[in-house]
Design a protein around this motif. Structure first.
Motif, PDB file in Angstrom:
ATOM      1  N   GLY A 148       0.849  -1.203   0.000  1.00  0.00           N
ATOM      2  CA  GLY A 148       0.000   0.000   0.000  1.00  0.00           C
ATOM      3  C   GLY A 148       0.877   1.243   0.000  1.00  0.00           C
TER       4      GLY A 148
ATOM      5  N   SER B  19       3.174   2.032   1.853  1.00  0.00           N
ATOM      6  CA  SER B  19       4.569   1.737   2.185  1.00  0.00           C
ATOM      7  C   SER B  19       5.292   1.060   1.021  1.00  0.00           C
ATOM      8  CB  SER B  19       4.623   0.846   3.434  1.00  0.00           C
ATOM      9  OG  SER B  19       4.001   1.513   4.510  1.00  0.00           O
TER      10      SER B  19
ATOM     11  N   SER C 117       6.664  -0.218   7.140  1.00  0.00           N
ATOM     12  CA  SER C 117       5.272  -0.414   7.565  1.00  0.00           C
ATOM     13  C   SER C 117       4.948   0.610   8.637  1.00  0.00           C
ATOM     14  CB  SER C 117       5.076  -1.831   8.127  1.00  0.00           C
ATOM     15  OG  SER C 117       3.768  -1.964   8.633  1.00  0.00           O
TER      16      SER C 117
ATOM     17  N   THR D  25       3.393  -7.616   5.007  1.00  0.00           N
ATOM     18  CA  THR D  25       4.742  -7.107   5.250  1.00  0.00           C
ATOM     19  C   THR D  25       5.453  -7.922   6.322  1.00  0.00           C
ATOM     20  OG1 THR D  25       3.999  -4.931   4.580  1.00  0.00           O
ATOM     21  CG2 THR D  25       6.033  -5.022   5.881  1.00  0.00           C
TER      22      THR D  25
ATOM     23  N   GLY E 238      -0.810   6.544   5.450  1.00  0.00           N
ATOM     24  CA  GLY E 238       0.029   5.630   4.669  1.00  0.00           C
ATOM     25  C   GLY E 238       0.191   6.090   3.221  1.00  0.00           C
TER      26      GLY E 238
HETATM   27  O1  F6P Z   1      -4.742  -1.964   4.255  1.00  0.00           O
HETATM   28  C1  F6P Z   1      -4.631  -0.629   3.887  1.00  0.00           C
HETATM   29  C2  F6P Z   1      -3.444   0.027   4.521  1.00  0.00           C
HETATM   30  O2  F6P Z   1      -3.716   0.334   5.832  1.00  0.00           O
HETATM   31  C3  F6P Z   1      -3.022   1.254   3.740  1.00  0.00           C
HETATM   32  O3  F6P Z   1      -3.736   2.386   4.072  1.00  0.00           O
HETATM   33  C4  F6P Z   1      -1.579   1.332   4.064  1.00  0.00           C
HETATM   34  O4  F6P Z   1      -0.900   2.167   3.182  1.00  0.00           O
HETATM   35  C5  F6P Z   1      -1.199  -0.123   3.962  1.00  0.00           C
HETATM   36  O5  F6P Z   1      -2.300  -0.813   4.496  1.00  0.00           O
HETATM   37  C6  F6P Z   1       0.070  -0.525   4.639  1.00  0.00           C
HETATM   38  O6  F6P Z   1       0.025  -0.277   6.005  1.00  0.00           O
HETATM   39  P1  F6P Z   1       1.356  -0.295   6.872  1.00  0.00           P
HETATM   40  O7  F6P Z   1       2.249   0.764   6.344  1.00  0.00           O
HETATM   41  O8  F6P Z   1       0.904  -0.022   8.271  1.00  0.00           O
HETATM   42  O9  F6P Z   1       1.987  -1.656   6.738  1.00  0.00           O
END
Ligand code: F6P
Length: 514
Positions: free
Chosen positions: A148, A150, A200, A208, A258
Motif C-alpha cells: 500500500g 509503504s 510499515s 509485510t 500511509g
Molecule cells: O490496508 C490498507 C493500509 O492500511 C493502507 O492504508 C496502508 O498504506 C497499507 O495498508 C500498509 O500499512 P502499513 O504501512 O501499516 O503496513
C-alpha cells in the motif's frame, strides 16, 4: 475548534444552480462549439502552477459551471477546511488525528508547528543513512518490503526518477503476500550484498510482516549474520521493529497517512536511489505546490479547479471512471499509486457524521503509460458507449538522447487528446469518431525530483478538495478492515477444515482448496 464545513454538498444553493446549469446547457456542452464561441478558452482553462502546466480546456466545463463550482467551494467552507489541515487540526475525525503530510515538506523554520524540529532531525538522519548506503559499494541490492502506501509511493517515485538514480544500486519492491514475489527476488540476491528495508507504518500488516520474517529466515539460512547492517525499519512503531530484531529504525508519526507517506522515512528507497539532494528537491517541489494550494485564490488554484472538475464530472455528468495516461514510461507506476491515493481516500459512502451520502464519490482510476494504451483500450475511449475523462501527463524534455522517439511520443499524446475532442464524422458508422470526449493535459518541463514532487502534491490536494466538498473523511480507510478479519478466519480453517458459519459459495471453494 470546529471543522464544520457549511451545508451538506447537495443542500447548497450552488448545487441547485449546478443542477439547473447541467439541465440547460451544461449536459449537452460540446468543447468544439465552445472553442468556436470563445477564442480565449485555452487561456481561461489552462494555467501554470509550480512546475506543472495544466490545460483543462478540452473538458466538458464552461465558465458558468466553474463559477457555480467556486460558489459551491465557498458555501462548503473549503478554504476553512484547508486552513484547518494546515493548522494541524484533527480533521481525520474517525481516528482523531491531524493530517500533516505537508509538514514533511516545510523547510526548516518555515512553520510554527512544534513537530517541525522532529521532522527535520528525522529527515537529516534518514538522508545521512541513505548517503551511507549509497557510498557502501558492498551493498548492490536494496529490497523494500512494504505494501500500500509503504510500497506504491516509493516504487512509483524510484521508477519515475530512474534518470537521476545511482546505477550501482538495484532497488526491488516486494509487497504481495504471494510467495512468488519474494522468492523471485531472493533468487537473484546474496545476503552480503543486500539491504532489506521493512516499511510499515503500523509494523503489523500481515503481508509485510510475513515477507519480513521470510526475508530474515532466508538471510540467516544463506549465511548472513549482521542483521543490524542488513536490515532497517521505516515505521511509526519503532518498538515493534526493535522487538523484531531491527536496530536501525527511522520513524514517522500517526499524522502521516500511509498513502501520504512517501515524503517521510518511507521515502528512504527514493533517497537511496537519487541521493539526499534529490530527495530534498522532491520535498521542495511538493512544498511549492503546498504554498500554491494554501495561498492562491480559488479561481487560480489548480488543485481546487481540478477537485471541482472532479465533482462536476462525478455528480453531474455521472462519469464513473478516469483514465490516467502518462506519456512517459518512467511514470508506469503512477496509475497504481494514484489509485490508492484517490480511491482509498475518497471511496467512501458516508459523510463525516457517518450518514449515508445521497450522491456518488470517488471514480475508478485506471491506466497505463502511453503509447501502449493506444494499442489496447483507447478504442473504447474513442468509440465506446461511455465517455471517460482522460488525463494526459507529458514531459517536454526527455532524459535520453533519442530525440526522434520523444517527438513521436509527444505527437501521439497531443494527437490522442485532439482526436478525443475533435472526433471525425464518417457515414459508415464504424469509422465514425463522435468526439467531444473530455481530457486534461498536464505538462512538465522535465521529469525531475522537483517537478515530480509538485505533481504528486497537486494530486494529493485535488483529492482533498473533492473529499472536502463531499464532506467525507479522506484520511481513514475502514473499508480495508473486513477482508483482513475474514482472511484470518479462513486461514484458520485451512488448518482445522471447519466449515461452520461459512457461506455456501466460500465453503464450496474452500473445499476445493483443502
Ligand atoms: O490496508 C490498507 C493500509 O492500511 C493502507 O492504508 C496502508 O498504506 C497499507 O495498508 C500498509 O500499512 P502499513 O504501512 O501499516 O503496513
Amino acid at each position: 475548534m470546529s471543522i464544520a464545513t457549511g451545508p451538506r454538498c447537495h443542500q447548497t444553493k450552488a448545487w441547485a444552480a449546478l443542477q439547473d446549469h447541467y439541465g440547460s446547457t451544461g449536459g449537452t456542452f460540446d468543447a468544439r462549439d465552445a472553442f468556436r464561441r470563445d477564442d480565449k478558452r485555452f487561456a481561461s482553462f489552462s494555467q501554470q502552477a509550480p512546475h506543472v502546466f495544466a490545460d483543462l480546456s478540452k473538458n466538458a466545463i464552461d465558465t458558468q459551471a466553474e463559477a457555480h463550482l467556486f460558489a459551491l467551494a465557498r458555501e462548503r467552507g473549503l478554504e476553512r477546511r484547508r486552513d484547518a489541515m494546515f493548522a494541524g487540526e484533527a480533521i481525520n475525525t474517525t481516528e482523531q488525528r491531524a493530517v500533516k503530510h505537508w509538514l514533511l515538506r516545510v523547510p526548516e523554520g518555515g512553520s510554527p508547528d512544534p513537530d517541525l524540529a522532529l521532522v527535520h532531525s528525522t529527515l537529516d538522519a534518514m538522508l545521512a543513512y541513505a548517503e551511507q548506503v549509497r557510498a557502501d559499494a558492498a551493498i548492490t541490492d536494496v529490497v523494500n518490503i512494504g505494501i500500500g502506501g509503504s510500497d506504491l509511493g516509493p516504487q512509483m517515485a524510484v521508477a519515475a526518477l530512474d534518470a537521476f538514480a545511482d546505477p550501482g544500486k538495484r532497488l526491488h519492491f516486494v509487497s504481495n503476500i504471494d510467495g512468488h514475489e519474494l522468492a523471485g527476488v531472493l533468487r537473484r540476491l546474496r545476503p552480503q550484498s543486500t539491504l532489506f528495508l521493512i516499511a510499515s507504518k503500523t509494523f503489523t500488516t500481515l503481508e509485510t510482516m510475513t515477507n519480513a520474517r521470510s526475508a530474515k529466515r532466508w538471510f540467516e539460512a544463506e549465511g548472513g549474520t549482521d542483521i543490524a547492517r542488513h536490515f532497517a525499519a521505516l515505521t511509526t512503531n519503532v518498538q515493534a521493529a526493535r522487538d523484531f530484531g531491527i536496530a536501525t529504525t527511522f520513524g514517522f508519526w500517526d499524522w502521516v497517512g500511509g498513502r501520504y507517506s512517501l515524503w517521510s522515512s518511507i521515502g528512504l528507497p527514493i533517497a537511496i536511489a537519487v541521493g539526499a539532494q534529490g530527495f530534498r528537491e522532491l520535498l521542495a517541489g511538493a512544498h511549492a505546490m503546498d504554498q500554491h494550494f494554501r495561498t492562491e485564490a480559488l479561481e487560480r488554484n489548480l488543485p481546487v479547479r481540478l477537485g471541482l472538475l472532479d465533482l462536476w464530472y462525478r455528480n453531474f455528468h455521472g462519469f464513473t471512471s478516469r483514465s490516467i495516461a502518462p506519456y512517459h514510461s518512467a511514470l508506469r507506476r503512477l496509475p497504481a499509486y494514484l489509485q490508492q491515493l484517490e480511491m482509498e481516500s475518497n471511496g467512501k459512502r458516508v459523510d463525516l457524521d457517518g450518514q449515508p451520502l445521497p450522491f456518488a464519490t470517488s471514480p475508478v482510476l485506471w491506466g497505463e503509460p502511453g503509447t501502449n494504451g493506444q494499442h489496447a483500450y483507447f478504442q473504447m475511449l474513442h468509440q465506446g458507449t461511455d465517455r471517460v475523462p482522460v488525463e494526459f501527463i507529458a514531459v517536454r524534455e526527455p532524459a535520453h538522447a533519442l530525440p526522434e522517439h520523444h517527438a513521436l511520443l509527444l505527437a501521439n499524446a497531443l494527437a490522442q487528446s485532439q482526436a478525443l475532442m475533435q472526433g471525425r464524422a464518417d457515414a459508415s458508422g464504424h469509422r465514425d469518431f463522435p468526439g467531444n470526449r473530455p481530457s486534461t493535459f498536464f505538462l512538465l518541463d522535465a521529469l525531475t525530483p522537483r517537478s515530480l514532487g509538485a505533481f504528486l502534491a497537486l494530486y494529493e490536494h485535488r483529492v482533498f478538495v473533492s473529499g472536502a466538498l463531499w464532506g467525507i473523511n479522506s484520511f481513514d480507510q475502514w473499508g480495508v478492515e473486513l477482508g483482513k478479519v475474514l482472511a484470518q478466519d479462513i486461514a484458520r480453517r485451512f488448518a482445522t477444515h471447519a466449515m461452520d458459519g461459512v457461506d455456501p459459495s466460500t465453503a464450496g471453494l474452500l473445499q476445493k482448496l483443502l
